[in-house]
Design a protein around this motif. Structure first.
Motif, PDB file in Angstrom:
ATOM      1  N   GLN A 221       2.320   2.420  -3.345  1.00  0.00           N
ATOM      2  CA  GLN A 221       1.341   2.907  -4.187  1.00  0.00           C
ATOM      3  C   GLN A 221       1.159   4.494  -3.877  1.00  0.00           C
ATOM      4  N   CYS A 222       1.416   4.990  -3.035  1.00  0.00           N
ATOM      5  CA  CYS A 222       1.232   6.182  -2.366  1.00  0.00           C
ATOM      6  C   CYS A 222       1.957   7.356  -3.567  1.00  0.00           C
ATOM      7  N   ASP A 223       1.146   8.507  -3.726  1.00  0.00           N
ATOM      8  CA  ASP A 223       1.935   9.391  -4.454  1.00  0.00           C
ATOM      9  C   ASP A 223       2.373  10.494  -3.998  1.00  0.00           C
ATOM     10  N   THR A 224       2.005  10.851  -2.749  1.00  0.00           N
ATOM     11  CA  THR A 224       2.633  11.993  -1.900  1.00  0.00           C
ATOM     12  C   THR A 224       2.832  11.310  -0.478  1.00  0.00           C
TER      13      THR A 224
ATOM     14  N   ARG B 114      -6.479  17.682  14.500  1.00  0.00           N
ATOM     15  CA  ARG B 114      -5.229  17.818  15.314  1.00  0.00           C
ATOM     16  C   ARG B 114      -5.295  19.202  15.724  1.00  0.00           C
TER      17      ARG B 114
ATOM     18  N   LEU C 232      -1.541   9.156   5.566  1.00  0.00           N
ATOM     19  CA  LEU C 232      -2.607   8.662   5.865  1.00  0.00           C
ATOM     20  C   LEU C 232      -2.769   7.018   5.884  1.00  0.00           C
TER      21      LEU C 232
ATOM     22  N   ASN D 104       0.771  -1.347   0.012  1.00  0.00           N
ATOM     23  CA  ASN D 104       0.209   0.061  -0.028  1.00  0.00           C
ATOM     24  C   ASN D 104       0.795   1.293  -0.007  1.00  0.00           C
TER      25      ASN D 104
ATOM     26  N   LYS E  14      -9.091  14.656   4.853  1.00  0.00           N
ATOM     27  CA  LYS E  14      -7.924  15.116   5.205  1.00  0.00           C
ATOM     28  C   LYS E  14      -8.091  16.471   5.972  1.00  0.00           C
TER      29      LYS E  14
ATOM     30  N   GLN F 161      -1.085   5.885   9.438  1.00  0.00           N
ATOM     31  CA  GLN F 161      -2.079   6.186  10.427  1.00  0.00           C
ATOM     32  C   GLN F 161      -2.996   4.601  10.606  1.00  0.00           C
TER      33      GLN F 161
ATOM     34  N   PHE G 120      -6.612   5.955   0.050  1.00  0.00           N
ATOM     35  CA  PHE G 120      -6.384   7.530  -0.134  1.00  0.00           C
ATOM     36  C   PHE G 120      -6.367   7.939  -1.745  1.00  0.00           C
ATOM     37  N   GLN G 121      -7.174   6.985  -2.479  1.00  0.00           N
ATOM     38  CA  GLN G 121      -7.462   7.273  -3.767  1.00  0.00           C
ATOM     39  C   GLN G 121      -9.016   7.567  -3.982  1.00  0.00           C
TER      40      GLN G 121
ATOM     41  N   GLU H 117       1.539  12.864   2.105  1.00  0.00           N
ATOM     42  CA  GLU H 117       0.608  12.720   2.646  1.00  0.00           C
ATOM     43  C   GLU H 117      -0.437  11.621   2.741  1.00  0.00           C
ATOM     44  N   ASP H 118      -0.157  10.984   1.397  1.00  0.00           N
ATOM     45  CA  ASP H 118      -0.837   9.684   1.316  1.00  0.00           C
ATOM     46  C   ASP H 118      -0.226   8.610   2.211  1.00  0.00           C
TER      47      ASP H 118
ATOM     48  N   GLU I  32      -9.024  15.767   9.410  1.00  0.00           N
ATOM     49  CA  GLU I  32      -7.977  15.458  10.431  1.00  0.00           C
ATOM     50  C   GLU I  32      -7.366  16.475  10.811  1.00  0.00           C
TER      51      GLU I  32
ATOM     52  N   GLU J 165       3.362  19.650  13.532  1.00  0.00           N
ATOM     53  CA  GLU J 165       2.668  20.821  12.700  1.00  0.00           C
ATOM     54  C   GLU J 165       3.487  21.156  11.422  1.00  0.00           C
TER      55      GLU J 165
ATOM     56  N   GLU K 232      -5.744  28.917  16.784  1.00  0.00           N
ATOM     57  CA  GLU K 232      -4.421  28.030  16.810  1.00  0.00           C
ATOM     58  C   GLU K 232      -3.465  28.792  16.774  1.00  0.00           C
TER      59      GLU K 232
END
Lengths: 353, 768
Positions: free
Chosen positions: A39-42, B61, A48, A36, B54, A51, B45-46, A44-45, B57, A63, B103
């Protein structure tokens, strides 16, 4: 009798931690997770996806913007937190064993600080780059030393690294080459000491840890040899750096000291079934893997084996090593993702199939 | 609580784009349906609404940060009774903005505060350092003042002085480094200083009386003020490096006393100022947090709901025109109307031009099991679920558990007093449940008790009942109705026997001794009897077996309802009947013998009463001609029953597999598929608009599964079932004896307890 005593009382002192580490091992990413992640593109993925694993909110609570170095430091932080949890709950002799694990990192840190100081880098800049597992109080003062003797007598004599300096004391000025030699000498003494410590341990600890450490020693010997080609390090100098606790000792090491090119190293390796495959040419059609990667693969295999037995300390060492490999894998994937090198993304080393 | 699990149907929801969010929100509030994942092949995520998730989320946070700060400031977050609805999409941005502003404000203020605090700490450390180093200098000068008195070493003195001046002339001068270091590091620090500088330094240090907070970590620890004096720059650099390495806080060392006093003065005023500013900042921070805390709870719930809605939307697929989302849900048939209502409500809220609608679609998948519970039954349902969740439309055992579980507990726990204590405790939990619910205690043990409060209440009440039957109240008997036994009739004029004998046997055959059974439960006179235990043991043991056999037969009978409902009539004959026969012929007969013995033998001929155990064993070995039968024809009946029981085992083992095999080979079966076919034909008519993308395929699959029949597989399952059942009958009957054993243990434990405490109190009293 000693064995019975040891296993019988193992759980009294170390049962909790062994359970803990086995539980943490269950959180190691599986092949499906890697699939999995790949397969990520960024990034951020990736966040995700991570997690949903045991890492949980590790990356999402920051942050700052995600970057590979942030991922790396977060993973390292995570490992250190886990390790310090284990270490602070450990009783002797497990605590000594865990300390032994950190010495390797300490050696790396010392050498890095020395080379940094040689390049006139600021200590404050170097310190964050040290591995936190190998942190010690006197770390920042390492740059003061000019010779190994000074390093030893002034700074490291109070640290647990002091016993490893027996062979390494010399008055030659520290330069980069000398620092590298110092590292290998220290590592040699460290591995030999760790090996004899594990051998003395009763029960399965010795049975499990000795092959792992022997493998580590042999790997260092091979890598020293290969890296020394093209430098002015003579064979005799080389042989003083080889850790003498591996399977190669003594015959293989003598042959390695004589080796002068890659082919000869290969010939030495072919005498040992464990290492033969590592230096073999890749089969046509399969992906090319450097022999370092193959060593890593072999190491992962050995470390997985440690979890097959109970009542021993090997699981702690293996867990740390596996987790480190996992961090390397994640960072590799993250690098590939950010640099859009999708074709190389599968070069990570899977841990649990 | 219902007899069976709810009837479910697969429904397709067509959610018009624009109102899909509101529709799902409405459905979520109702909690009616279970969504199916329509894009299992798409990784998480697709999917379509990832960016929204997101965003949620990100908000979570910020909220987490906010809550942490609020908690740090010790401000309570007020919780509302009703959970707020999910915010409409347009309001989301507003909340987001609000959160981000908060924040930023918070982090700025916090950063400022941190800076101020750090500053303040530094200044305090500096003051301490100045105060303490003054004593070093003074003690040294006093030392110097003493110096001239040592007349023996004048040359040395001048030598060193001249040496100093010599060095000073060379450009080196006496340098001072002063600062603070943590107490624990002092020894190592001193050692390293000595080694590196080879003793060309003088280190003096003294502990600070107060505990100071660490600049970086904020930990409170002991610190030490030190002053290093050294010669020359070279060593100075090294000293500097060592200080860095030990994380010392270095402060400039004043040249003389006047400067020191000046610095101290200015420090004092600056500390005062800083304290003022810090105080004000803290107040402001508190205000901001106070304001934020008022809506924090709402935000947390809203964001959670929003995230859940988007997760659900990710499960839906798009239709070809992209005009609407299609979701597939499992929904109870009885709630379809509610579902429609919710969708209408959602479309109205979302201002959609075309309303969203529901379509029932036929399906061959096994629907999920839905058992509706309320706060009373949910505890019992969860006990059942601990063993396993029934299949769709299977008979639910939970309603019977409401009686059997507390009752079986009470059989073991039978004690009026203890039962009362338990029921009062449970009653208190039940009465205060609203308050307790709000508290949301995280104590695992407490929540276990609290969630089972109705079970505990029932257990308590049943224990009161069985306690009455056993006539046990804190393991003492109550004499409510007056005992039916009297010793008076036996000894009217032989008082001598009464006086000389400690133990007397009451003979019920003597008229007047036994005036009739106690109206309810066990006669209290047994409490005084020496043979109380053997009497109660025999009674409870038999009772346990009776209860156990009845309980097991009841379970077997329940299975008939399953067989009939699933139209598997052959199961009634091939499974249920042999099972019941096996159980009743063996253990049902045991129960019969127990009752027969109770009825047939009275007080008068009790000495001839046979042992049931012997008879039961003889029944199996088919012997026993040498003992007197209980009733005429016993041998014949027993042999008949054993043969029936033995015959039912092969029927149970082979009946079903052989029948199914026969069906498979072309026998005329009991048509199970009819029902499905009928449903499909009906539903296909009104579902002409629904996409029939899977219908054909499923038909094919169905055909194949129906055709395939693995005799070995069925036989294996059946043999496992048979072995399990037959062994289960025997071992369960034995297990039910635990009712007696635990009941005995409970009663004995408390009676010995009573004895010990009483005798202890008595001995204490005599001692006093």
């Amino acid at each position: 009798m000693a064995v019975i005593y040891f296993t019988g009382h193992f759980n009294v002192d170390h049962g909790y931690l062994e359970g803990l580490v086995r539980g943490m091992k269950a959180g190691i990413l599986t092949q499906a997770d890697y699939h999995n992640l790949a397969q990520c593109d960024t990034l951020e993925d990736m966040k995700l996806h991570l997690q949903s694993t045991d890492y949980g909110k590790l990356l999402s609570s920051s942050e700052e913007d995600l970057s590979v170095s942030l991922v790396d430091s977060k993973l390292r932080e995570n490992l250190v937190t886990e390790f310090s949890c284990l270490r602070s709950n450990a009783l002797p002799p497990l605590s000594t064993f865990l300390d032994y694990i950190t010495y390797g990192y300490m050696i790396d840190n010392v050498v890095m600080l020395i080379t940094g100081a040689l390049k006139q880098r600021d200590v404050a800049e170097l310190l964050p780059r040290c591995h936190p597992l190998g942190g010690f109080d006197q770390m920042a003062a390492v740059g003061i030393a000019r010779t190994p003797t000074e390093l030893y007598s002034a700074i490291l004599v109070d640290t647990p690294l002091a016993p490893f300096f027996q062979d390494a004391v010399s008055d030659s000025n520290l330069d980069e080459m000398e620092a590298e030699i110092l590292r290998n000498k220290l590592y040699k003494a460290y591995l030999e000491s760790f090996h004899s410590f594990c051998k003395k341990m009763s029960g399965a600890t010795g049975d499990i840890m000795c092959p792992v450490l022997e493998f580590e020693a042999d790997r260092r010997a091979f890598i020293i040899t290969v890296n020394s080609f093209g430098t002015d390090l003579s064979g005799a100098d080389r042989s003083s750096l080889y850790p003498a606790c591996g399977k190669l000792y003594p015959d293989g090491l003598r042959l390695l000291a004589l080796a002068e090119d890659h082919e000869q190293v290969k010939a030495v390796a072919s005498c040992y079934t464990d290492y033969k495959a590592i230096f073999e040419d890749p089969e046509p059609g399969s992906e090319f893997k450097s022999f370092e990667d193959r060593f890593f693969e072999q190491e992962v295999k050995l470390n997985i084996l440690a979890f097959l037995q109970q009542f021993h300390f090997g699981v702690f060492y293996s867990y740390i090593k596996l987790k480190e490999q996992e961090s390397r894998n994640i960072v590799w994937i993250a690098e590939c993702v950010t640099q859009r090198q999708k074709s190389k993304i599968h070069n990570y080393i899977p841990i649990i199939q | 609580m219902v007899f069976r699990s709810e009837e479910m149907c697969l429904a397709q929801l067509f959610l018009q784009s624009g109102s899909e969010y509101d529709c799902i929100s409405e459905l979520g509030e109702l909690g009616l349906v279970e969504f199916r994942d329509l894009n299992p092949s798409v990784s998480s995520f697709q999917r379509r609404f990832v960016s929204e998730i997101k965003r949620c989320e990100e908000m979570e946070r910020i909220l987490g940060y906010l809550l942490r700060e609020i908690q740090k400031a010790n401000i309570a977050v007020p919780e509302e009774d009703e959970s707020p609805l999910a915010p409409p999409p347009r309001q989301v941005l507003e909340i987001m903005e609000q959160l981000q502003r908060l924040e930023m404000e918070l982090s700025e203020v916090a950063k400022n505060k941190e800076k101020l605090r750090r500053n303040l700490l530094e200044l305090t450390e500096y003051t301490h350092m100045l105060k303490i180093t003054r004593t070093f200098i003074h003690s040294r000068s006093r030392h110097e003042a003493l110096g001239p008195q040592y007349e023996e070493f004048p040359t040395m003195e001048t030598d060193s002085v001249s040496g100093c001046t010599g060095m000073q002339r060379l450009g080196a001068k006496l340098g001072f480094v002063s600062g603070l270091i943590q107490r624990v590091k002092v020894e190592a620090f001193e050692r390293m200083l000595w080694r590196v500088c080879k003793g060309y330094t003088i280190l003096s240090y003294a502990e600070v009386d107060e505990n100071l907070a660490d600049l970086d970590t904020g930990e409170i620890s002991k610190s030490v003020v030190f002053l290093i004096s050294f010669w020359g720059d070279q060593i100075g650099q090294k000293v500097q490096k060592i200080c860095d390495c030990y994380h010392c806080h270095l402060y400039p060392h004043p040249e003389n006393d006047e400067e020191r006093a000046d610095v101290l003065d200015s420090l004092r005023t600056r500390i005062q100022d800083l304290n003022n500013v810090l105080h004000r900042t803290e107040e402001y921070l508190r205000q901001v947090l106070q304001k934020a805390s008022e809506s924090a709870y709402t935000w947390v719930v809203q964001v959670k709901k929003m995230k859940a809605i988007y997760h659900i939307l990710n499960l839906c697929s798009f239709d070809v025109t992209n005009k609407c989302l299609i979701a597939e849900v499992w929904c109870p048939v009885s709630d379809l109307a509610n579902l429609r209502g919710a969708l209408e409500e959602g479309s109205r809220k979302g201002d959609a031009t075309v309303p969203s609608f529901v379509n029932r679609i036929p399906s061959n998948d096994t629907p999920p099991t839905l058992l509706r519970t309320n706060k009373f039954t949910s505890g019992f349902q969860s006990i059942v679920e601990a063993y396993g969740v029934g299949d769709y439309r299977e008979v639910s055992p939970a309603p019977y558990t409401i009686i059997t579980f507390p009752f079986l507990f009470a059989v073991m726990f039978g004690d009026l007093g203890h039962g009362m204590v338990i029921s009062l405790f449970a009653l208190w939990m039940v009465l205060t449940e609203k308050k307790q619910n709000k508290k949301r205690s995280s104590n695992e043990i407490w929540t276990t008790f609290f969630n089972g409060r109705y079970i505990i209440l029932m257990m308590g009440l049943f224990s009161v009942y069985t306690g009455l039957v056993y006539n046990d109240c804190f393991s003492k008997s109550l004499n409510i109705f007056g005992s039916g036994w009297s010793v008076k009739a036996m000894f009217t004029n032989q008082n001598k026997t009464l006086q000389t004998n400690a133990l007397l046997t009451l003979d019920p055959n003597f008229s007047g001794v036994f005036s009739g059974p106690y109206p309810f439960g066990i006669d209290p006179i047994w409490n005084m009897a020496v043979n109380r235990l053997s009497f109660l043991n025999s009674y409870k043991m038999k009772m346990s077996v009776v209860i156990g056999v009845v309980h097991m037969s009841f379970g077997v009978v329940l299975s008939v309802f399953n067989h009939l409902h699933f139209r598997q009539k052959f199961n009634v004959f091939l499974l249920f009947l042999p099972e019941l026969l096996f159980l009743l012929c063996l253990f049902g007969y045991l129960v019969f013998m127990i009752f027969y013995k109770w009825l047939a033998f009275g007080a008068r001929d009790s000495s001839q009463a046979p042992s049931i155990l012997i008879h039961f064993i003889n029944m199996f070995v088919m012997q026993g001609k040498d003992i007197t039968p209980l009733y005429p024809g016993q041998m014949g009946l027993q042999i008949f029953l054993v043969i029936i029981a033995m015959l039912s085992v092969p029927v149970l083992l082979l009946g079903k597999p052989l029948y199914l095999y026969w069906l498979y080979r072309g026998g005329k079966g009991l048509r199970r598929r009819r029902g499905y076919e009928r449903v499909r034909r009906v539903s296909e008519d009104d579902n002409s608009t629904a996409p029939s993308y899977e219908d054909d395929e499923e038909e094919g699959v169905d055909e194949v599964t129906n055709r395939e029949f693995d005799f070995a597989d069925v036989l294996l399952h059946q043999s496992i079932h048979t072995i399990e059942y037959c062994l289960g009958c025997i071992s369960n009957t034995a297990s039910y004896l635990r009712l007696w054993a635990l009941s005995l243990a409970h009663a004995r434990k408390f009676s010995t307890n009573n004895q010990f405490t009483l005798s202890f109190l008595c001995s204490n009293a005599t001692l006093c």
